[in-house]
Motif scaffolding. Structure first.
Motif, PDB file in Angstrom:
ATOM      1  N   UNK A   9       0.681  -1.219  -0.203  1.00 41.89           N
ATOM      2  CA  UNK A   9      -0.024  -0.082  -0.050  1.00 41.89           C
ATOM      3  C   UNK A   9       0.903   1.142  -0.045  1.00 41.89           C
ATOM      4  N   UNK A  10       1.928   1.265   0.782  1.00 44.35           N
ATOM      5  CA  UNK A  10       2.905   2.444   0.664  1.00 44.35           C
ATOM      6  C   UNK A  10       3.143   2.715  -0.511  1.00 44.35           C
ATOM      7  N   UNK A  28       1.582   1.681  13.906  1.00 42.95           N
ATOM      8  CA  UNK A  28       1.736   2.081  15.087  1.00 42.95           C
ATOM      9  C   UNK A  28       2.345   1.005  15.876  1.00 42.95           C
ATOM     10  N   UNK A  29       2.355  -0.300  15.667  1.00 45.39           N
ATOM     11  CA  UNK A  29       2.669  -1.503  16.209  1.00 45.39           C
ATOM     12  C   UNK A  29       3.886  -1.986  15.387  1.00 45.39           C
ATOM     13  N   UNK A  30       4.342  -1.659  14.497  1.00 45.21           N
ATOM     14  CA  UNK A  30       5.325  -2.215  13.624  1.00 45.21           C
ATOM     15  C   UNK A  30       6.501  -1.106  13.622  1.00 45.21           C
ATOM     16  N   UNK A  31       7.868  -1.259  14.205  1.00 44.21           N
ATOM     17  CA  UNK A  31       8.689  -0.192  14.109  1.00 44.21           C
ATOM     18  C   UNK A  31       9.276  -0.036  12.923  1.00 44.21           C
ATOM     19  N   UNK A  32       9.497  -1.204  11.881  1.00 48.44           N
ATOM     20  CA  UNK A  32      10.127  -1.172  10.655  1.00 48.44           C
ATOM     21  C   UNK A  32       9.103  -0.273   9.614  1.00 48.44           C
ATOM     22  N   UNK A  33       7.882  -0.903   9.612  1.00 48.85           N
ATOM     23  CA  UNK A  33       6.976   0.010   8.770  1.00 48.85           C
ATOM     24  C   UNK A  33       6.844   1.292   9.079  1.00 48.85           C
ATOM     25  N   UNK A  35       9.264   3.152  10.218  1.00 48.01           N
ATOM     26  CA  UNK A  35      10.411   3.825  10.104  1.00 48.01           C
ATOM     27  C   UNK A  35      10.339   4.154   8.646  1.00 48.01           C
ATOM     28  N   UNK A  36       9.822   3.229   7.779  1.00 45.07           N
ATOM     29  CA  UNK A  36      10.016   3.331   6.247  1.00 45.07           C
ATOM     30  C   UNK A  36       8.746   4.553   5.948  1.00 45.07           C
ATOM     31  N   UNK A  37       7.990   4.274   6.673  1.00 42.15           N
ATOM     32  CA  UNK A  37       6.596   5.316   6.382  1.00 42.15           C
ATOM     33  C   UNK A  37       7.474   6.856   6.739  1.00 42.15           C
ATOM     34  N   UNK A  38       8.102   7.029   7.644  1.00 41.42           N
ATOM     35  CA  UNK A  38       8.699   8.294   8.014  1.00 41.42           C
ATOM     36  C   UNK A  38       9.324   8.697   6.817  1.00 41.42           C
ATOM     37  N   UNK A  42       9.025  12.043   4.379  1.00 40.02           N
ATOM     38  CA  UNK A  42      10.268  13.108   4.392  1.00 40.02           C
ATOM     39  C   UNK A  42      10.573  13.382   2.884  1.00 40.02           C
ATOM     40  N   UNK A  43      10.975  12.107   2.124  1.00 34.64           N
ATOM     41  CA  UNK A  43      11.411  12.270   0.815  1.00 34.64           C
ATOM     42  C   UNK A  43      10.049  13.034  -0.112  1.00 34.64           C
TER      43      UNK A  43
END
Length: 202
Positions: A9-10, A28-33, A35-38, A42-43
């Protein structure tokens, strides 16, 4: 929702649409997803900021003028192509009609031998030559004991030849004793200046 579904989806939808629903709960529950979303968000912000600060070096009026000129050139090119197409079609039609219509027949050529009574063959040829045009021919028989001349020409010119010979080669008309001469252009006579008088020697 697992990580593969979220990352899919991202990759296909804007980041703002992942801020609610099951996608938001998974991030909110997955740190890897998360971090990729942030990083992706930002890009996108950096890209939008960079595009927003870009300015064209060409004024907008000149850009509009160039667009109008390009449009006119395209129209002229279209008209030229249409004209060339019509010209090619007309040429083809002309060639087809040229092959279909038979060529006109050449004028009929008449030939006749004339037995001269008063004129020599050379004199008769000089008299009738001004009345002949095109592919007409005069044939003189120098070895014949009689004065004979052969003329090949069209019907109208043949009538003129007969008329000339009837006038100048008939004993009743030309009197045979009179020498027939062909008119010539007179040569102008230039008077000479008088020579100066020479004084006698003392």
């Amino acid at each position: 929702m697992n990580c593969d579904d979220y990352l899919s989806m991202l990759a296909t939808v804007p980041v703002e649409e992942l801020g609610y629903g099951r996608a938001r709960e998974h991030a909110a529950g997955c740190r890897d997803c998360d971090r990729v979303t942030r990083v992706v968000a930002e890009r996108e912000r950096n890209m939008l900021t960079a595009f927003g600060s870009l300015h064209s070096s060409v004024p907008s009026t000149q850009t509009a003028t160039n667009a109008v000129l390009i449009s006119r050139r395209r129209k002229v090119a279209l008209y030229n192509r249409i004209g060339l197409g019509l010209l090619a079609a007309a040429t083809i039609v002309y060639l087809v009609l040229l092959r279909a219509v038979p060529a006109p027949f050449p004028p009929l050529v008449e030939g006749g031998a004339f037995h001269l009574q008063c004129l020599s063959p050379e004199q008769a040829a000089e008299l009738i030559r001004p009345h002949l045009h095109g592919s007409s021919h005069i044939l003189i028989h120098p070895n014949s004991p009689l004065g004979i001349i052969t003329v090949e020409t069209s019907g109208g010119e043949m009538e003129a030849v007969r008329s000339v010979l009837a006038r100048y080669d008939s004993p009743a008309q030309s009197q045979c004793a009179v020498q027939v001469t062909v008119p010539t252009v007179p040569t102008p006579v230039i008077p000479l200046a008088p020579l100066p008088a020479i004084a006698p020697a003392p």
